[in-house]
Design a protein around this motif. Sequence first.
Motif, PDB file in Angstrom:
ATOM      1  N   ASN A 156      46.801   5.538  13.173  1.00 16.64           N
ATOM      2  CA  ASN A 156      47.007   5.436  11.727  1.00 16.64           C
ATOM      3  C   ASN A 156      46.111   4.361  11.119  1.00 16.64           C
ATOM      4  O   ASN A 156      45.587   4.523  10.024  1.00 16.64           O
ATOM      5  N   THR A 157      45.943   3.267  11.853  1.00 14.34           N
ATOM      6  CA  THR A 157      45.098   2.170  11.376  1.00 14.34           C
ATOM      7  C   THR A 157      43.663   2.634  11.181  1.00 14.34           C
ATOM      8  O   THR A 157      43.057   2.391  10.125  1.00 14.34           O
ATOM      9  N   PHE A 158      43.109   3.296  12.182  1.00 14.50           N
ATOM     10  CA  PHE A 158      41.715   3.719  12.076  1.00 14.50           C
ATOM     11  C   PHE A 158      41.526   4.841  11.053  1.00 14.50           C
ATOM     12  O   PHE A 158      40.502   4.889  10.361  1.00 14.50           O
ATOM     13  N   VAL A 159      42.512   5.710  10.912  1.00 11.88           N
ATOM     14  CA  VAL A 159      42.434   6.754   9.891  1.00 11.88           C
ATOM     15  C   VAL A 159      42.428   6.107   8.509  1.00 11.88           C
ATOM     16  O   VAL A 159      41.607   6.451   7.648  1.00 11.88           O
ATOM     17  N   LYS A 160      43.332   5.150   8.300  1.00  9.99           N
ATOM     18  CA  LYS A 160      43.406   4.461   7.010  1.00  9.99           C
ATOM     19  C   LYS A 160      42.120   3.674   6.750  1.00  9.99           C
ATOM     20  O   LYS A 160      41.603   3.679   5.627  1.00  9.99           O
ATOM     21  N   ALA A 161      41.593   3.008   7.767  1.00  7.84           N
ATOM     22  CA  ALA A 161      40.353   2.248   7.604  1.00  7.84           C
ATOM     23  C   ALA A 161      39.195   3.181   7.239  1.00  7.84           C
ATOM     24  O   ALA A 161      38.403   2.881   6.342  1.00  7.84           O
ATOM     25  N   TYR A 162      39.098   4.304   7.925  1.00  6.36           N
ATOM     26  CA  TYR A 162      38.019   5.259   7.656  1.00  6.36           C
ATOM     27  C   TYR A 162      38.103   5.793   6.229  1.00  6.36           C
ATOM     28  O   TYR A 162      37.095   5.853   5.518  1.00  6.36           O
ATOM     29  N   ARG A 163      39.323   6.160   5.823  1.00  2.03           N
ATOM     30  CA  ARG A 163      39.514   6.705   4.478  1.00  2.03           C
ATOM     31  C   ARG A 163      39.230   5.674   3.383  1.00  2.03           C
ATOM     32  O   ARG A 163      38.913   6.035   2.253  1.00  2.03           O
ATOM     33  N   ASN A 164      39.377   4.411   3.710  1.00  2.00           N
ATOM     34  CA  ASN A 164      39.214   3.356   2.707  1.00  2.00           C
ATOM     35  C   ASN A 164      37.985   2.493   2.951  1.00  2.00           C
ATOM     36  O   ASN A 164      37.878   1.402   2.385  1.00  2.00           O
ATOM     37  N   LEU A 165      37.070   2.949   3.784  1.00  2.04           N
ATOM     38  CA  LEU A 165      35.881   2.170   4.105  1.00  2.04           C
ATOM     39  C   LEU A 165      35.082   1.809   2.860  1.00  2.04           C
ATOM     40  O   LEU A 165      34.528   0.714   2.766  1.00  2.04           O
TER      41      LEU A 165
END
Length: 160
Positions: free
Chosen positions: A29-38
Amino acid sequence: MVKAYGPMLHRHLLRMLQSSTDVDDVLQNTFVKAYRNLDKFRGDSKLSTWLYRIATNEALSWLRSRQRRGQRFLSEGHQDMAQRQLSADPYFDGDAAQLELQRAIATLPDKQRAVFVFRYFDDLPYREISEITGTSEGALKASYHLAVKKVEEKLKAYVQ
């Protein structure tokens, strides 16, 4: 990003959640959120600080959701399962004393646990923890001091 920061975040989340299964979900979830909000990463802080913040917020949200569903994180069965998972985890290389430390950390309230993990294991300065958590440095120092006292009390009981 996953290769560079995945192991560091995995260790951090494992100390907070103490269950490798839960860590895998929260890390994803962390990496998905980071990718979406990069595109929203402004560069005001280090990328690792930004990722720590996302991971910590995700972990705290996960813990709150468990509590809302009526699942006590530290129930005897879950604590035993978490300790078995912790000792079997490839990132955990501790002995019995380390396991007792993790057990003591598990008894801390969620935010104190996060502050303790950041200071004790990751050796982050209060300034950076403040950026990650959005909490003042003074409040962090007080929280860390209380967490240390609680962990010391638990470990004294283990030694006796």
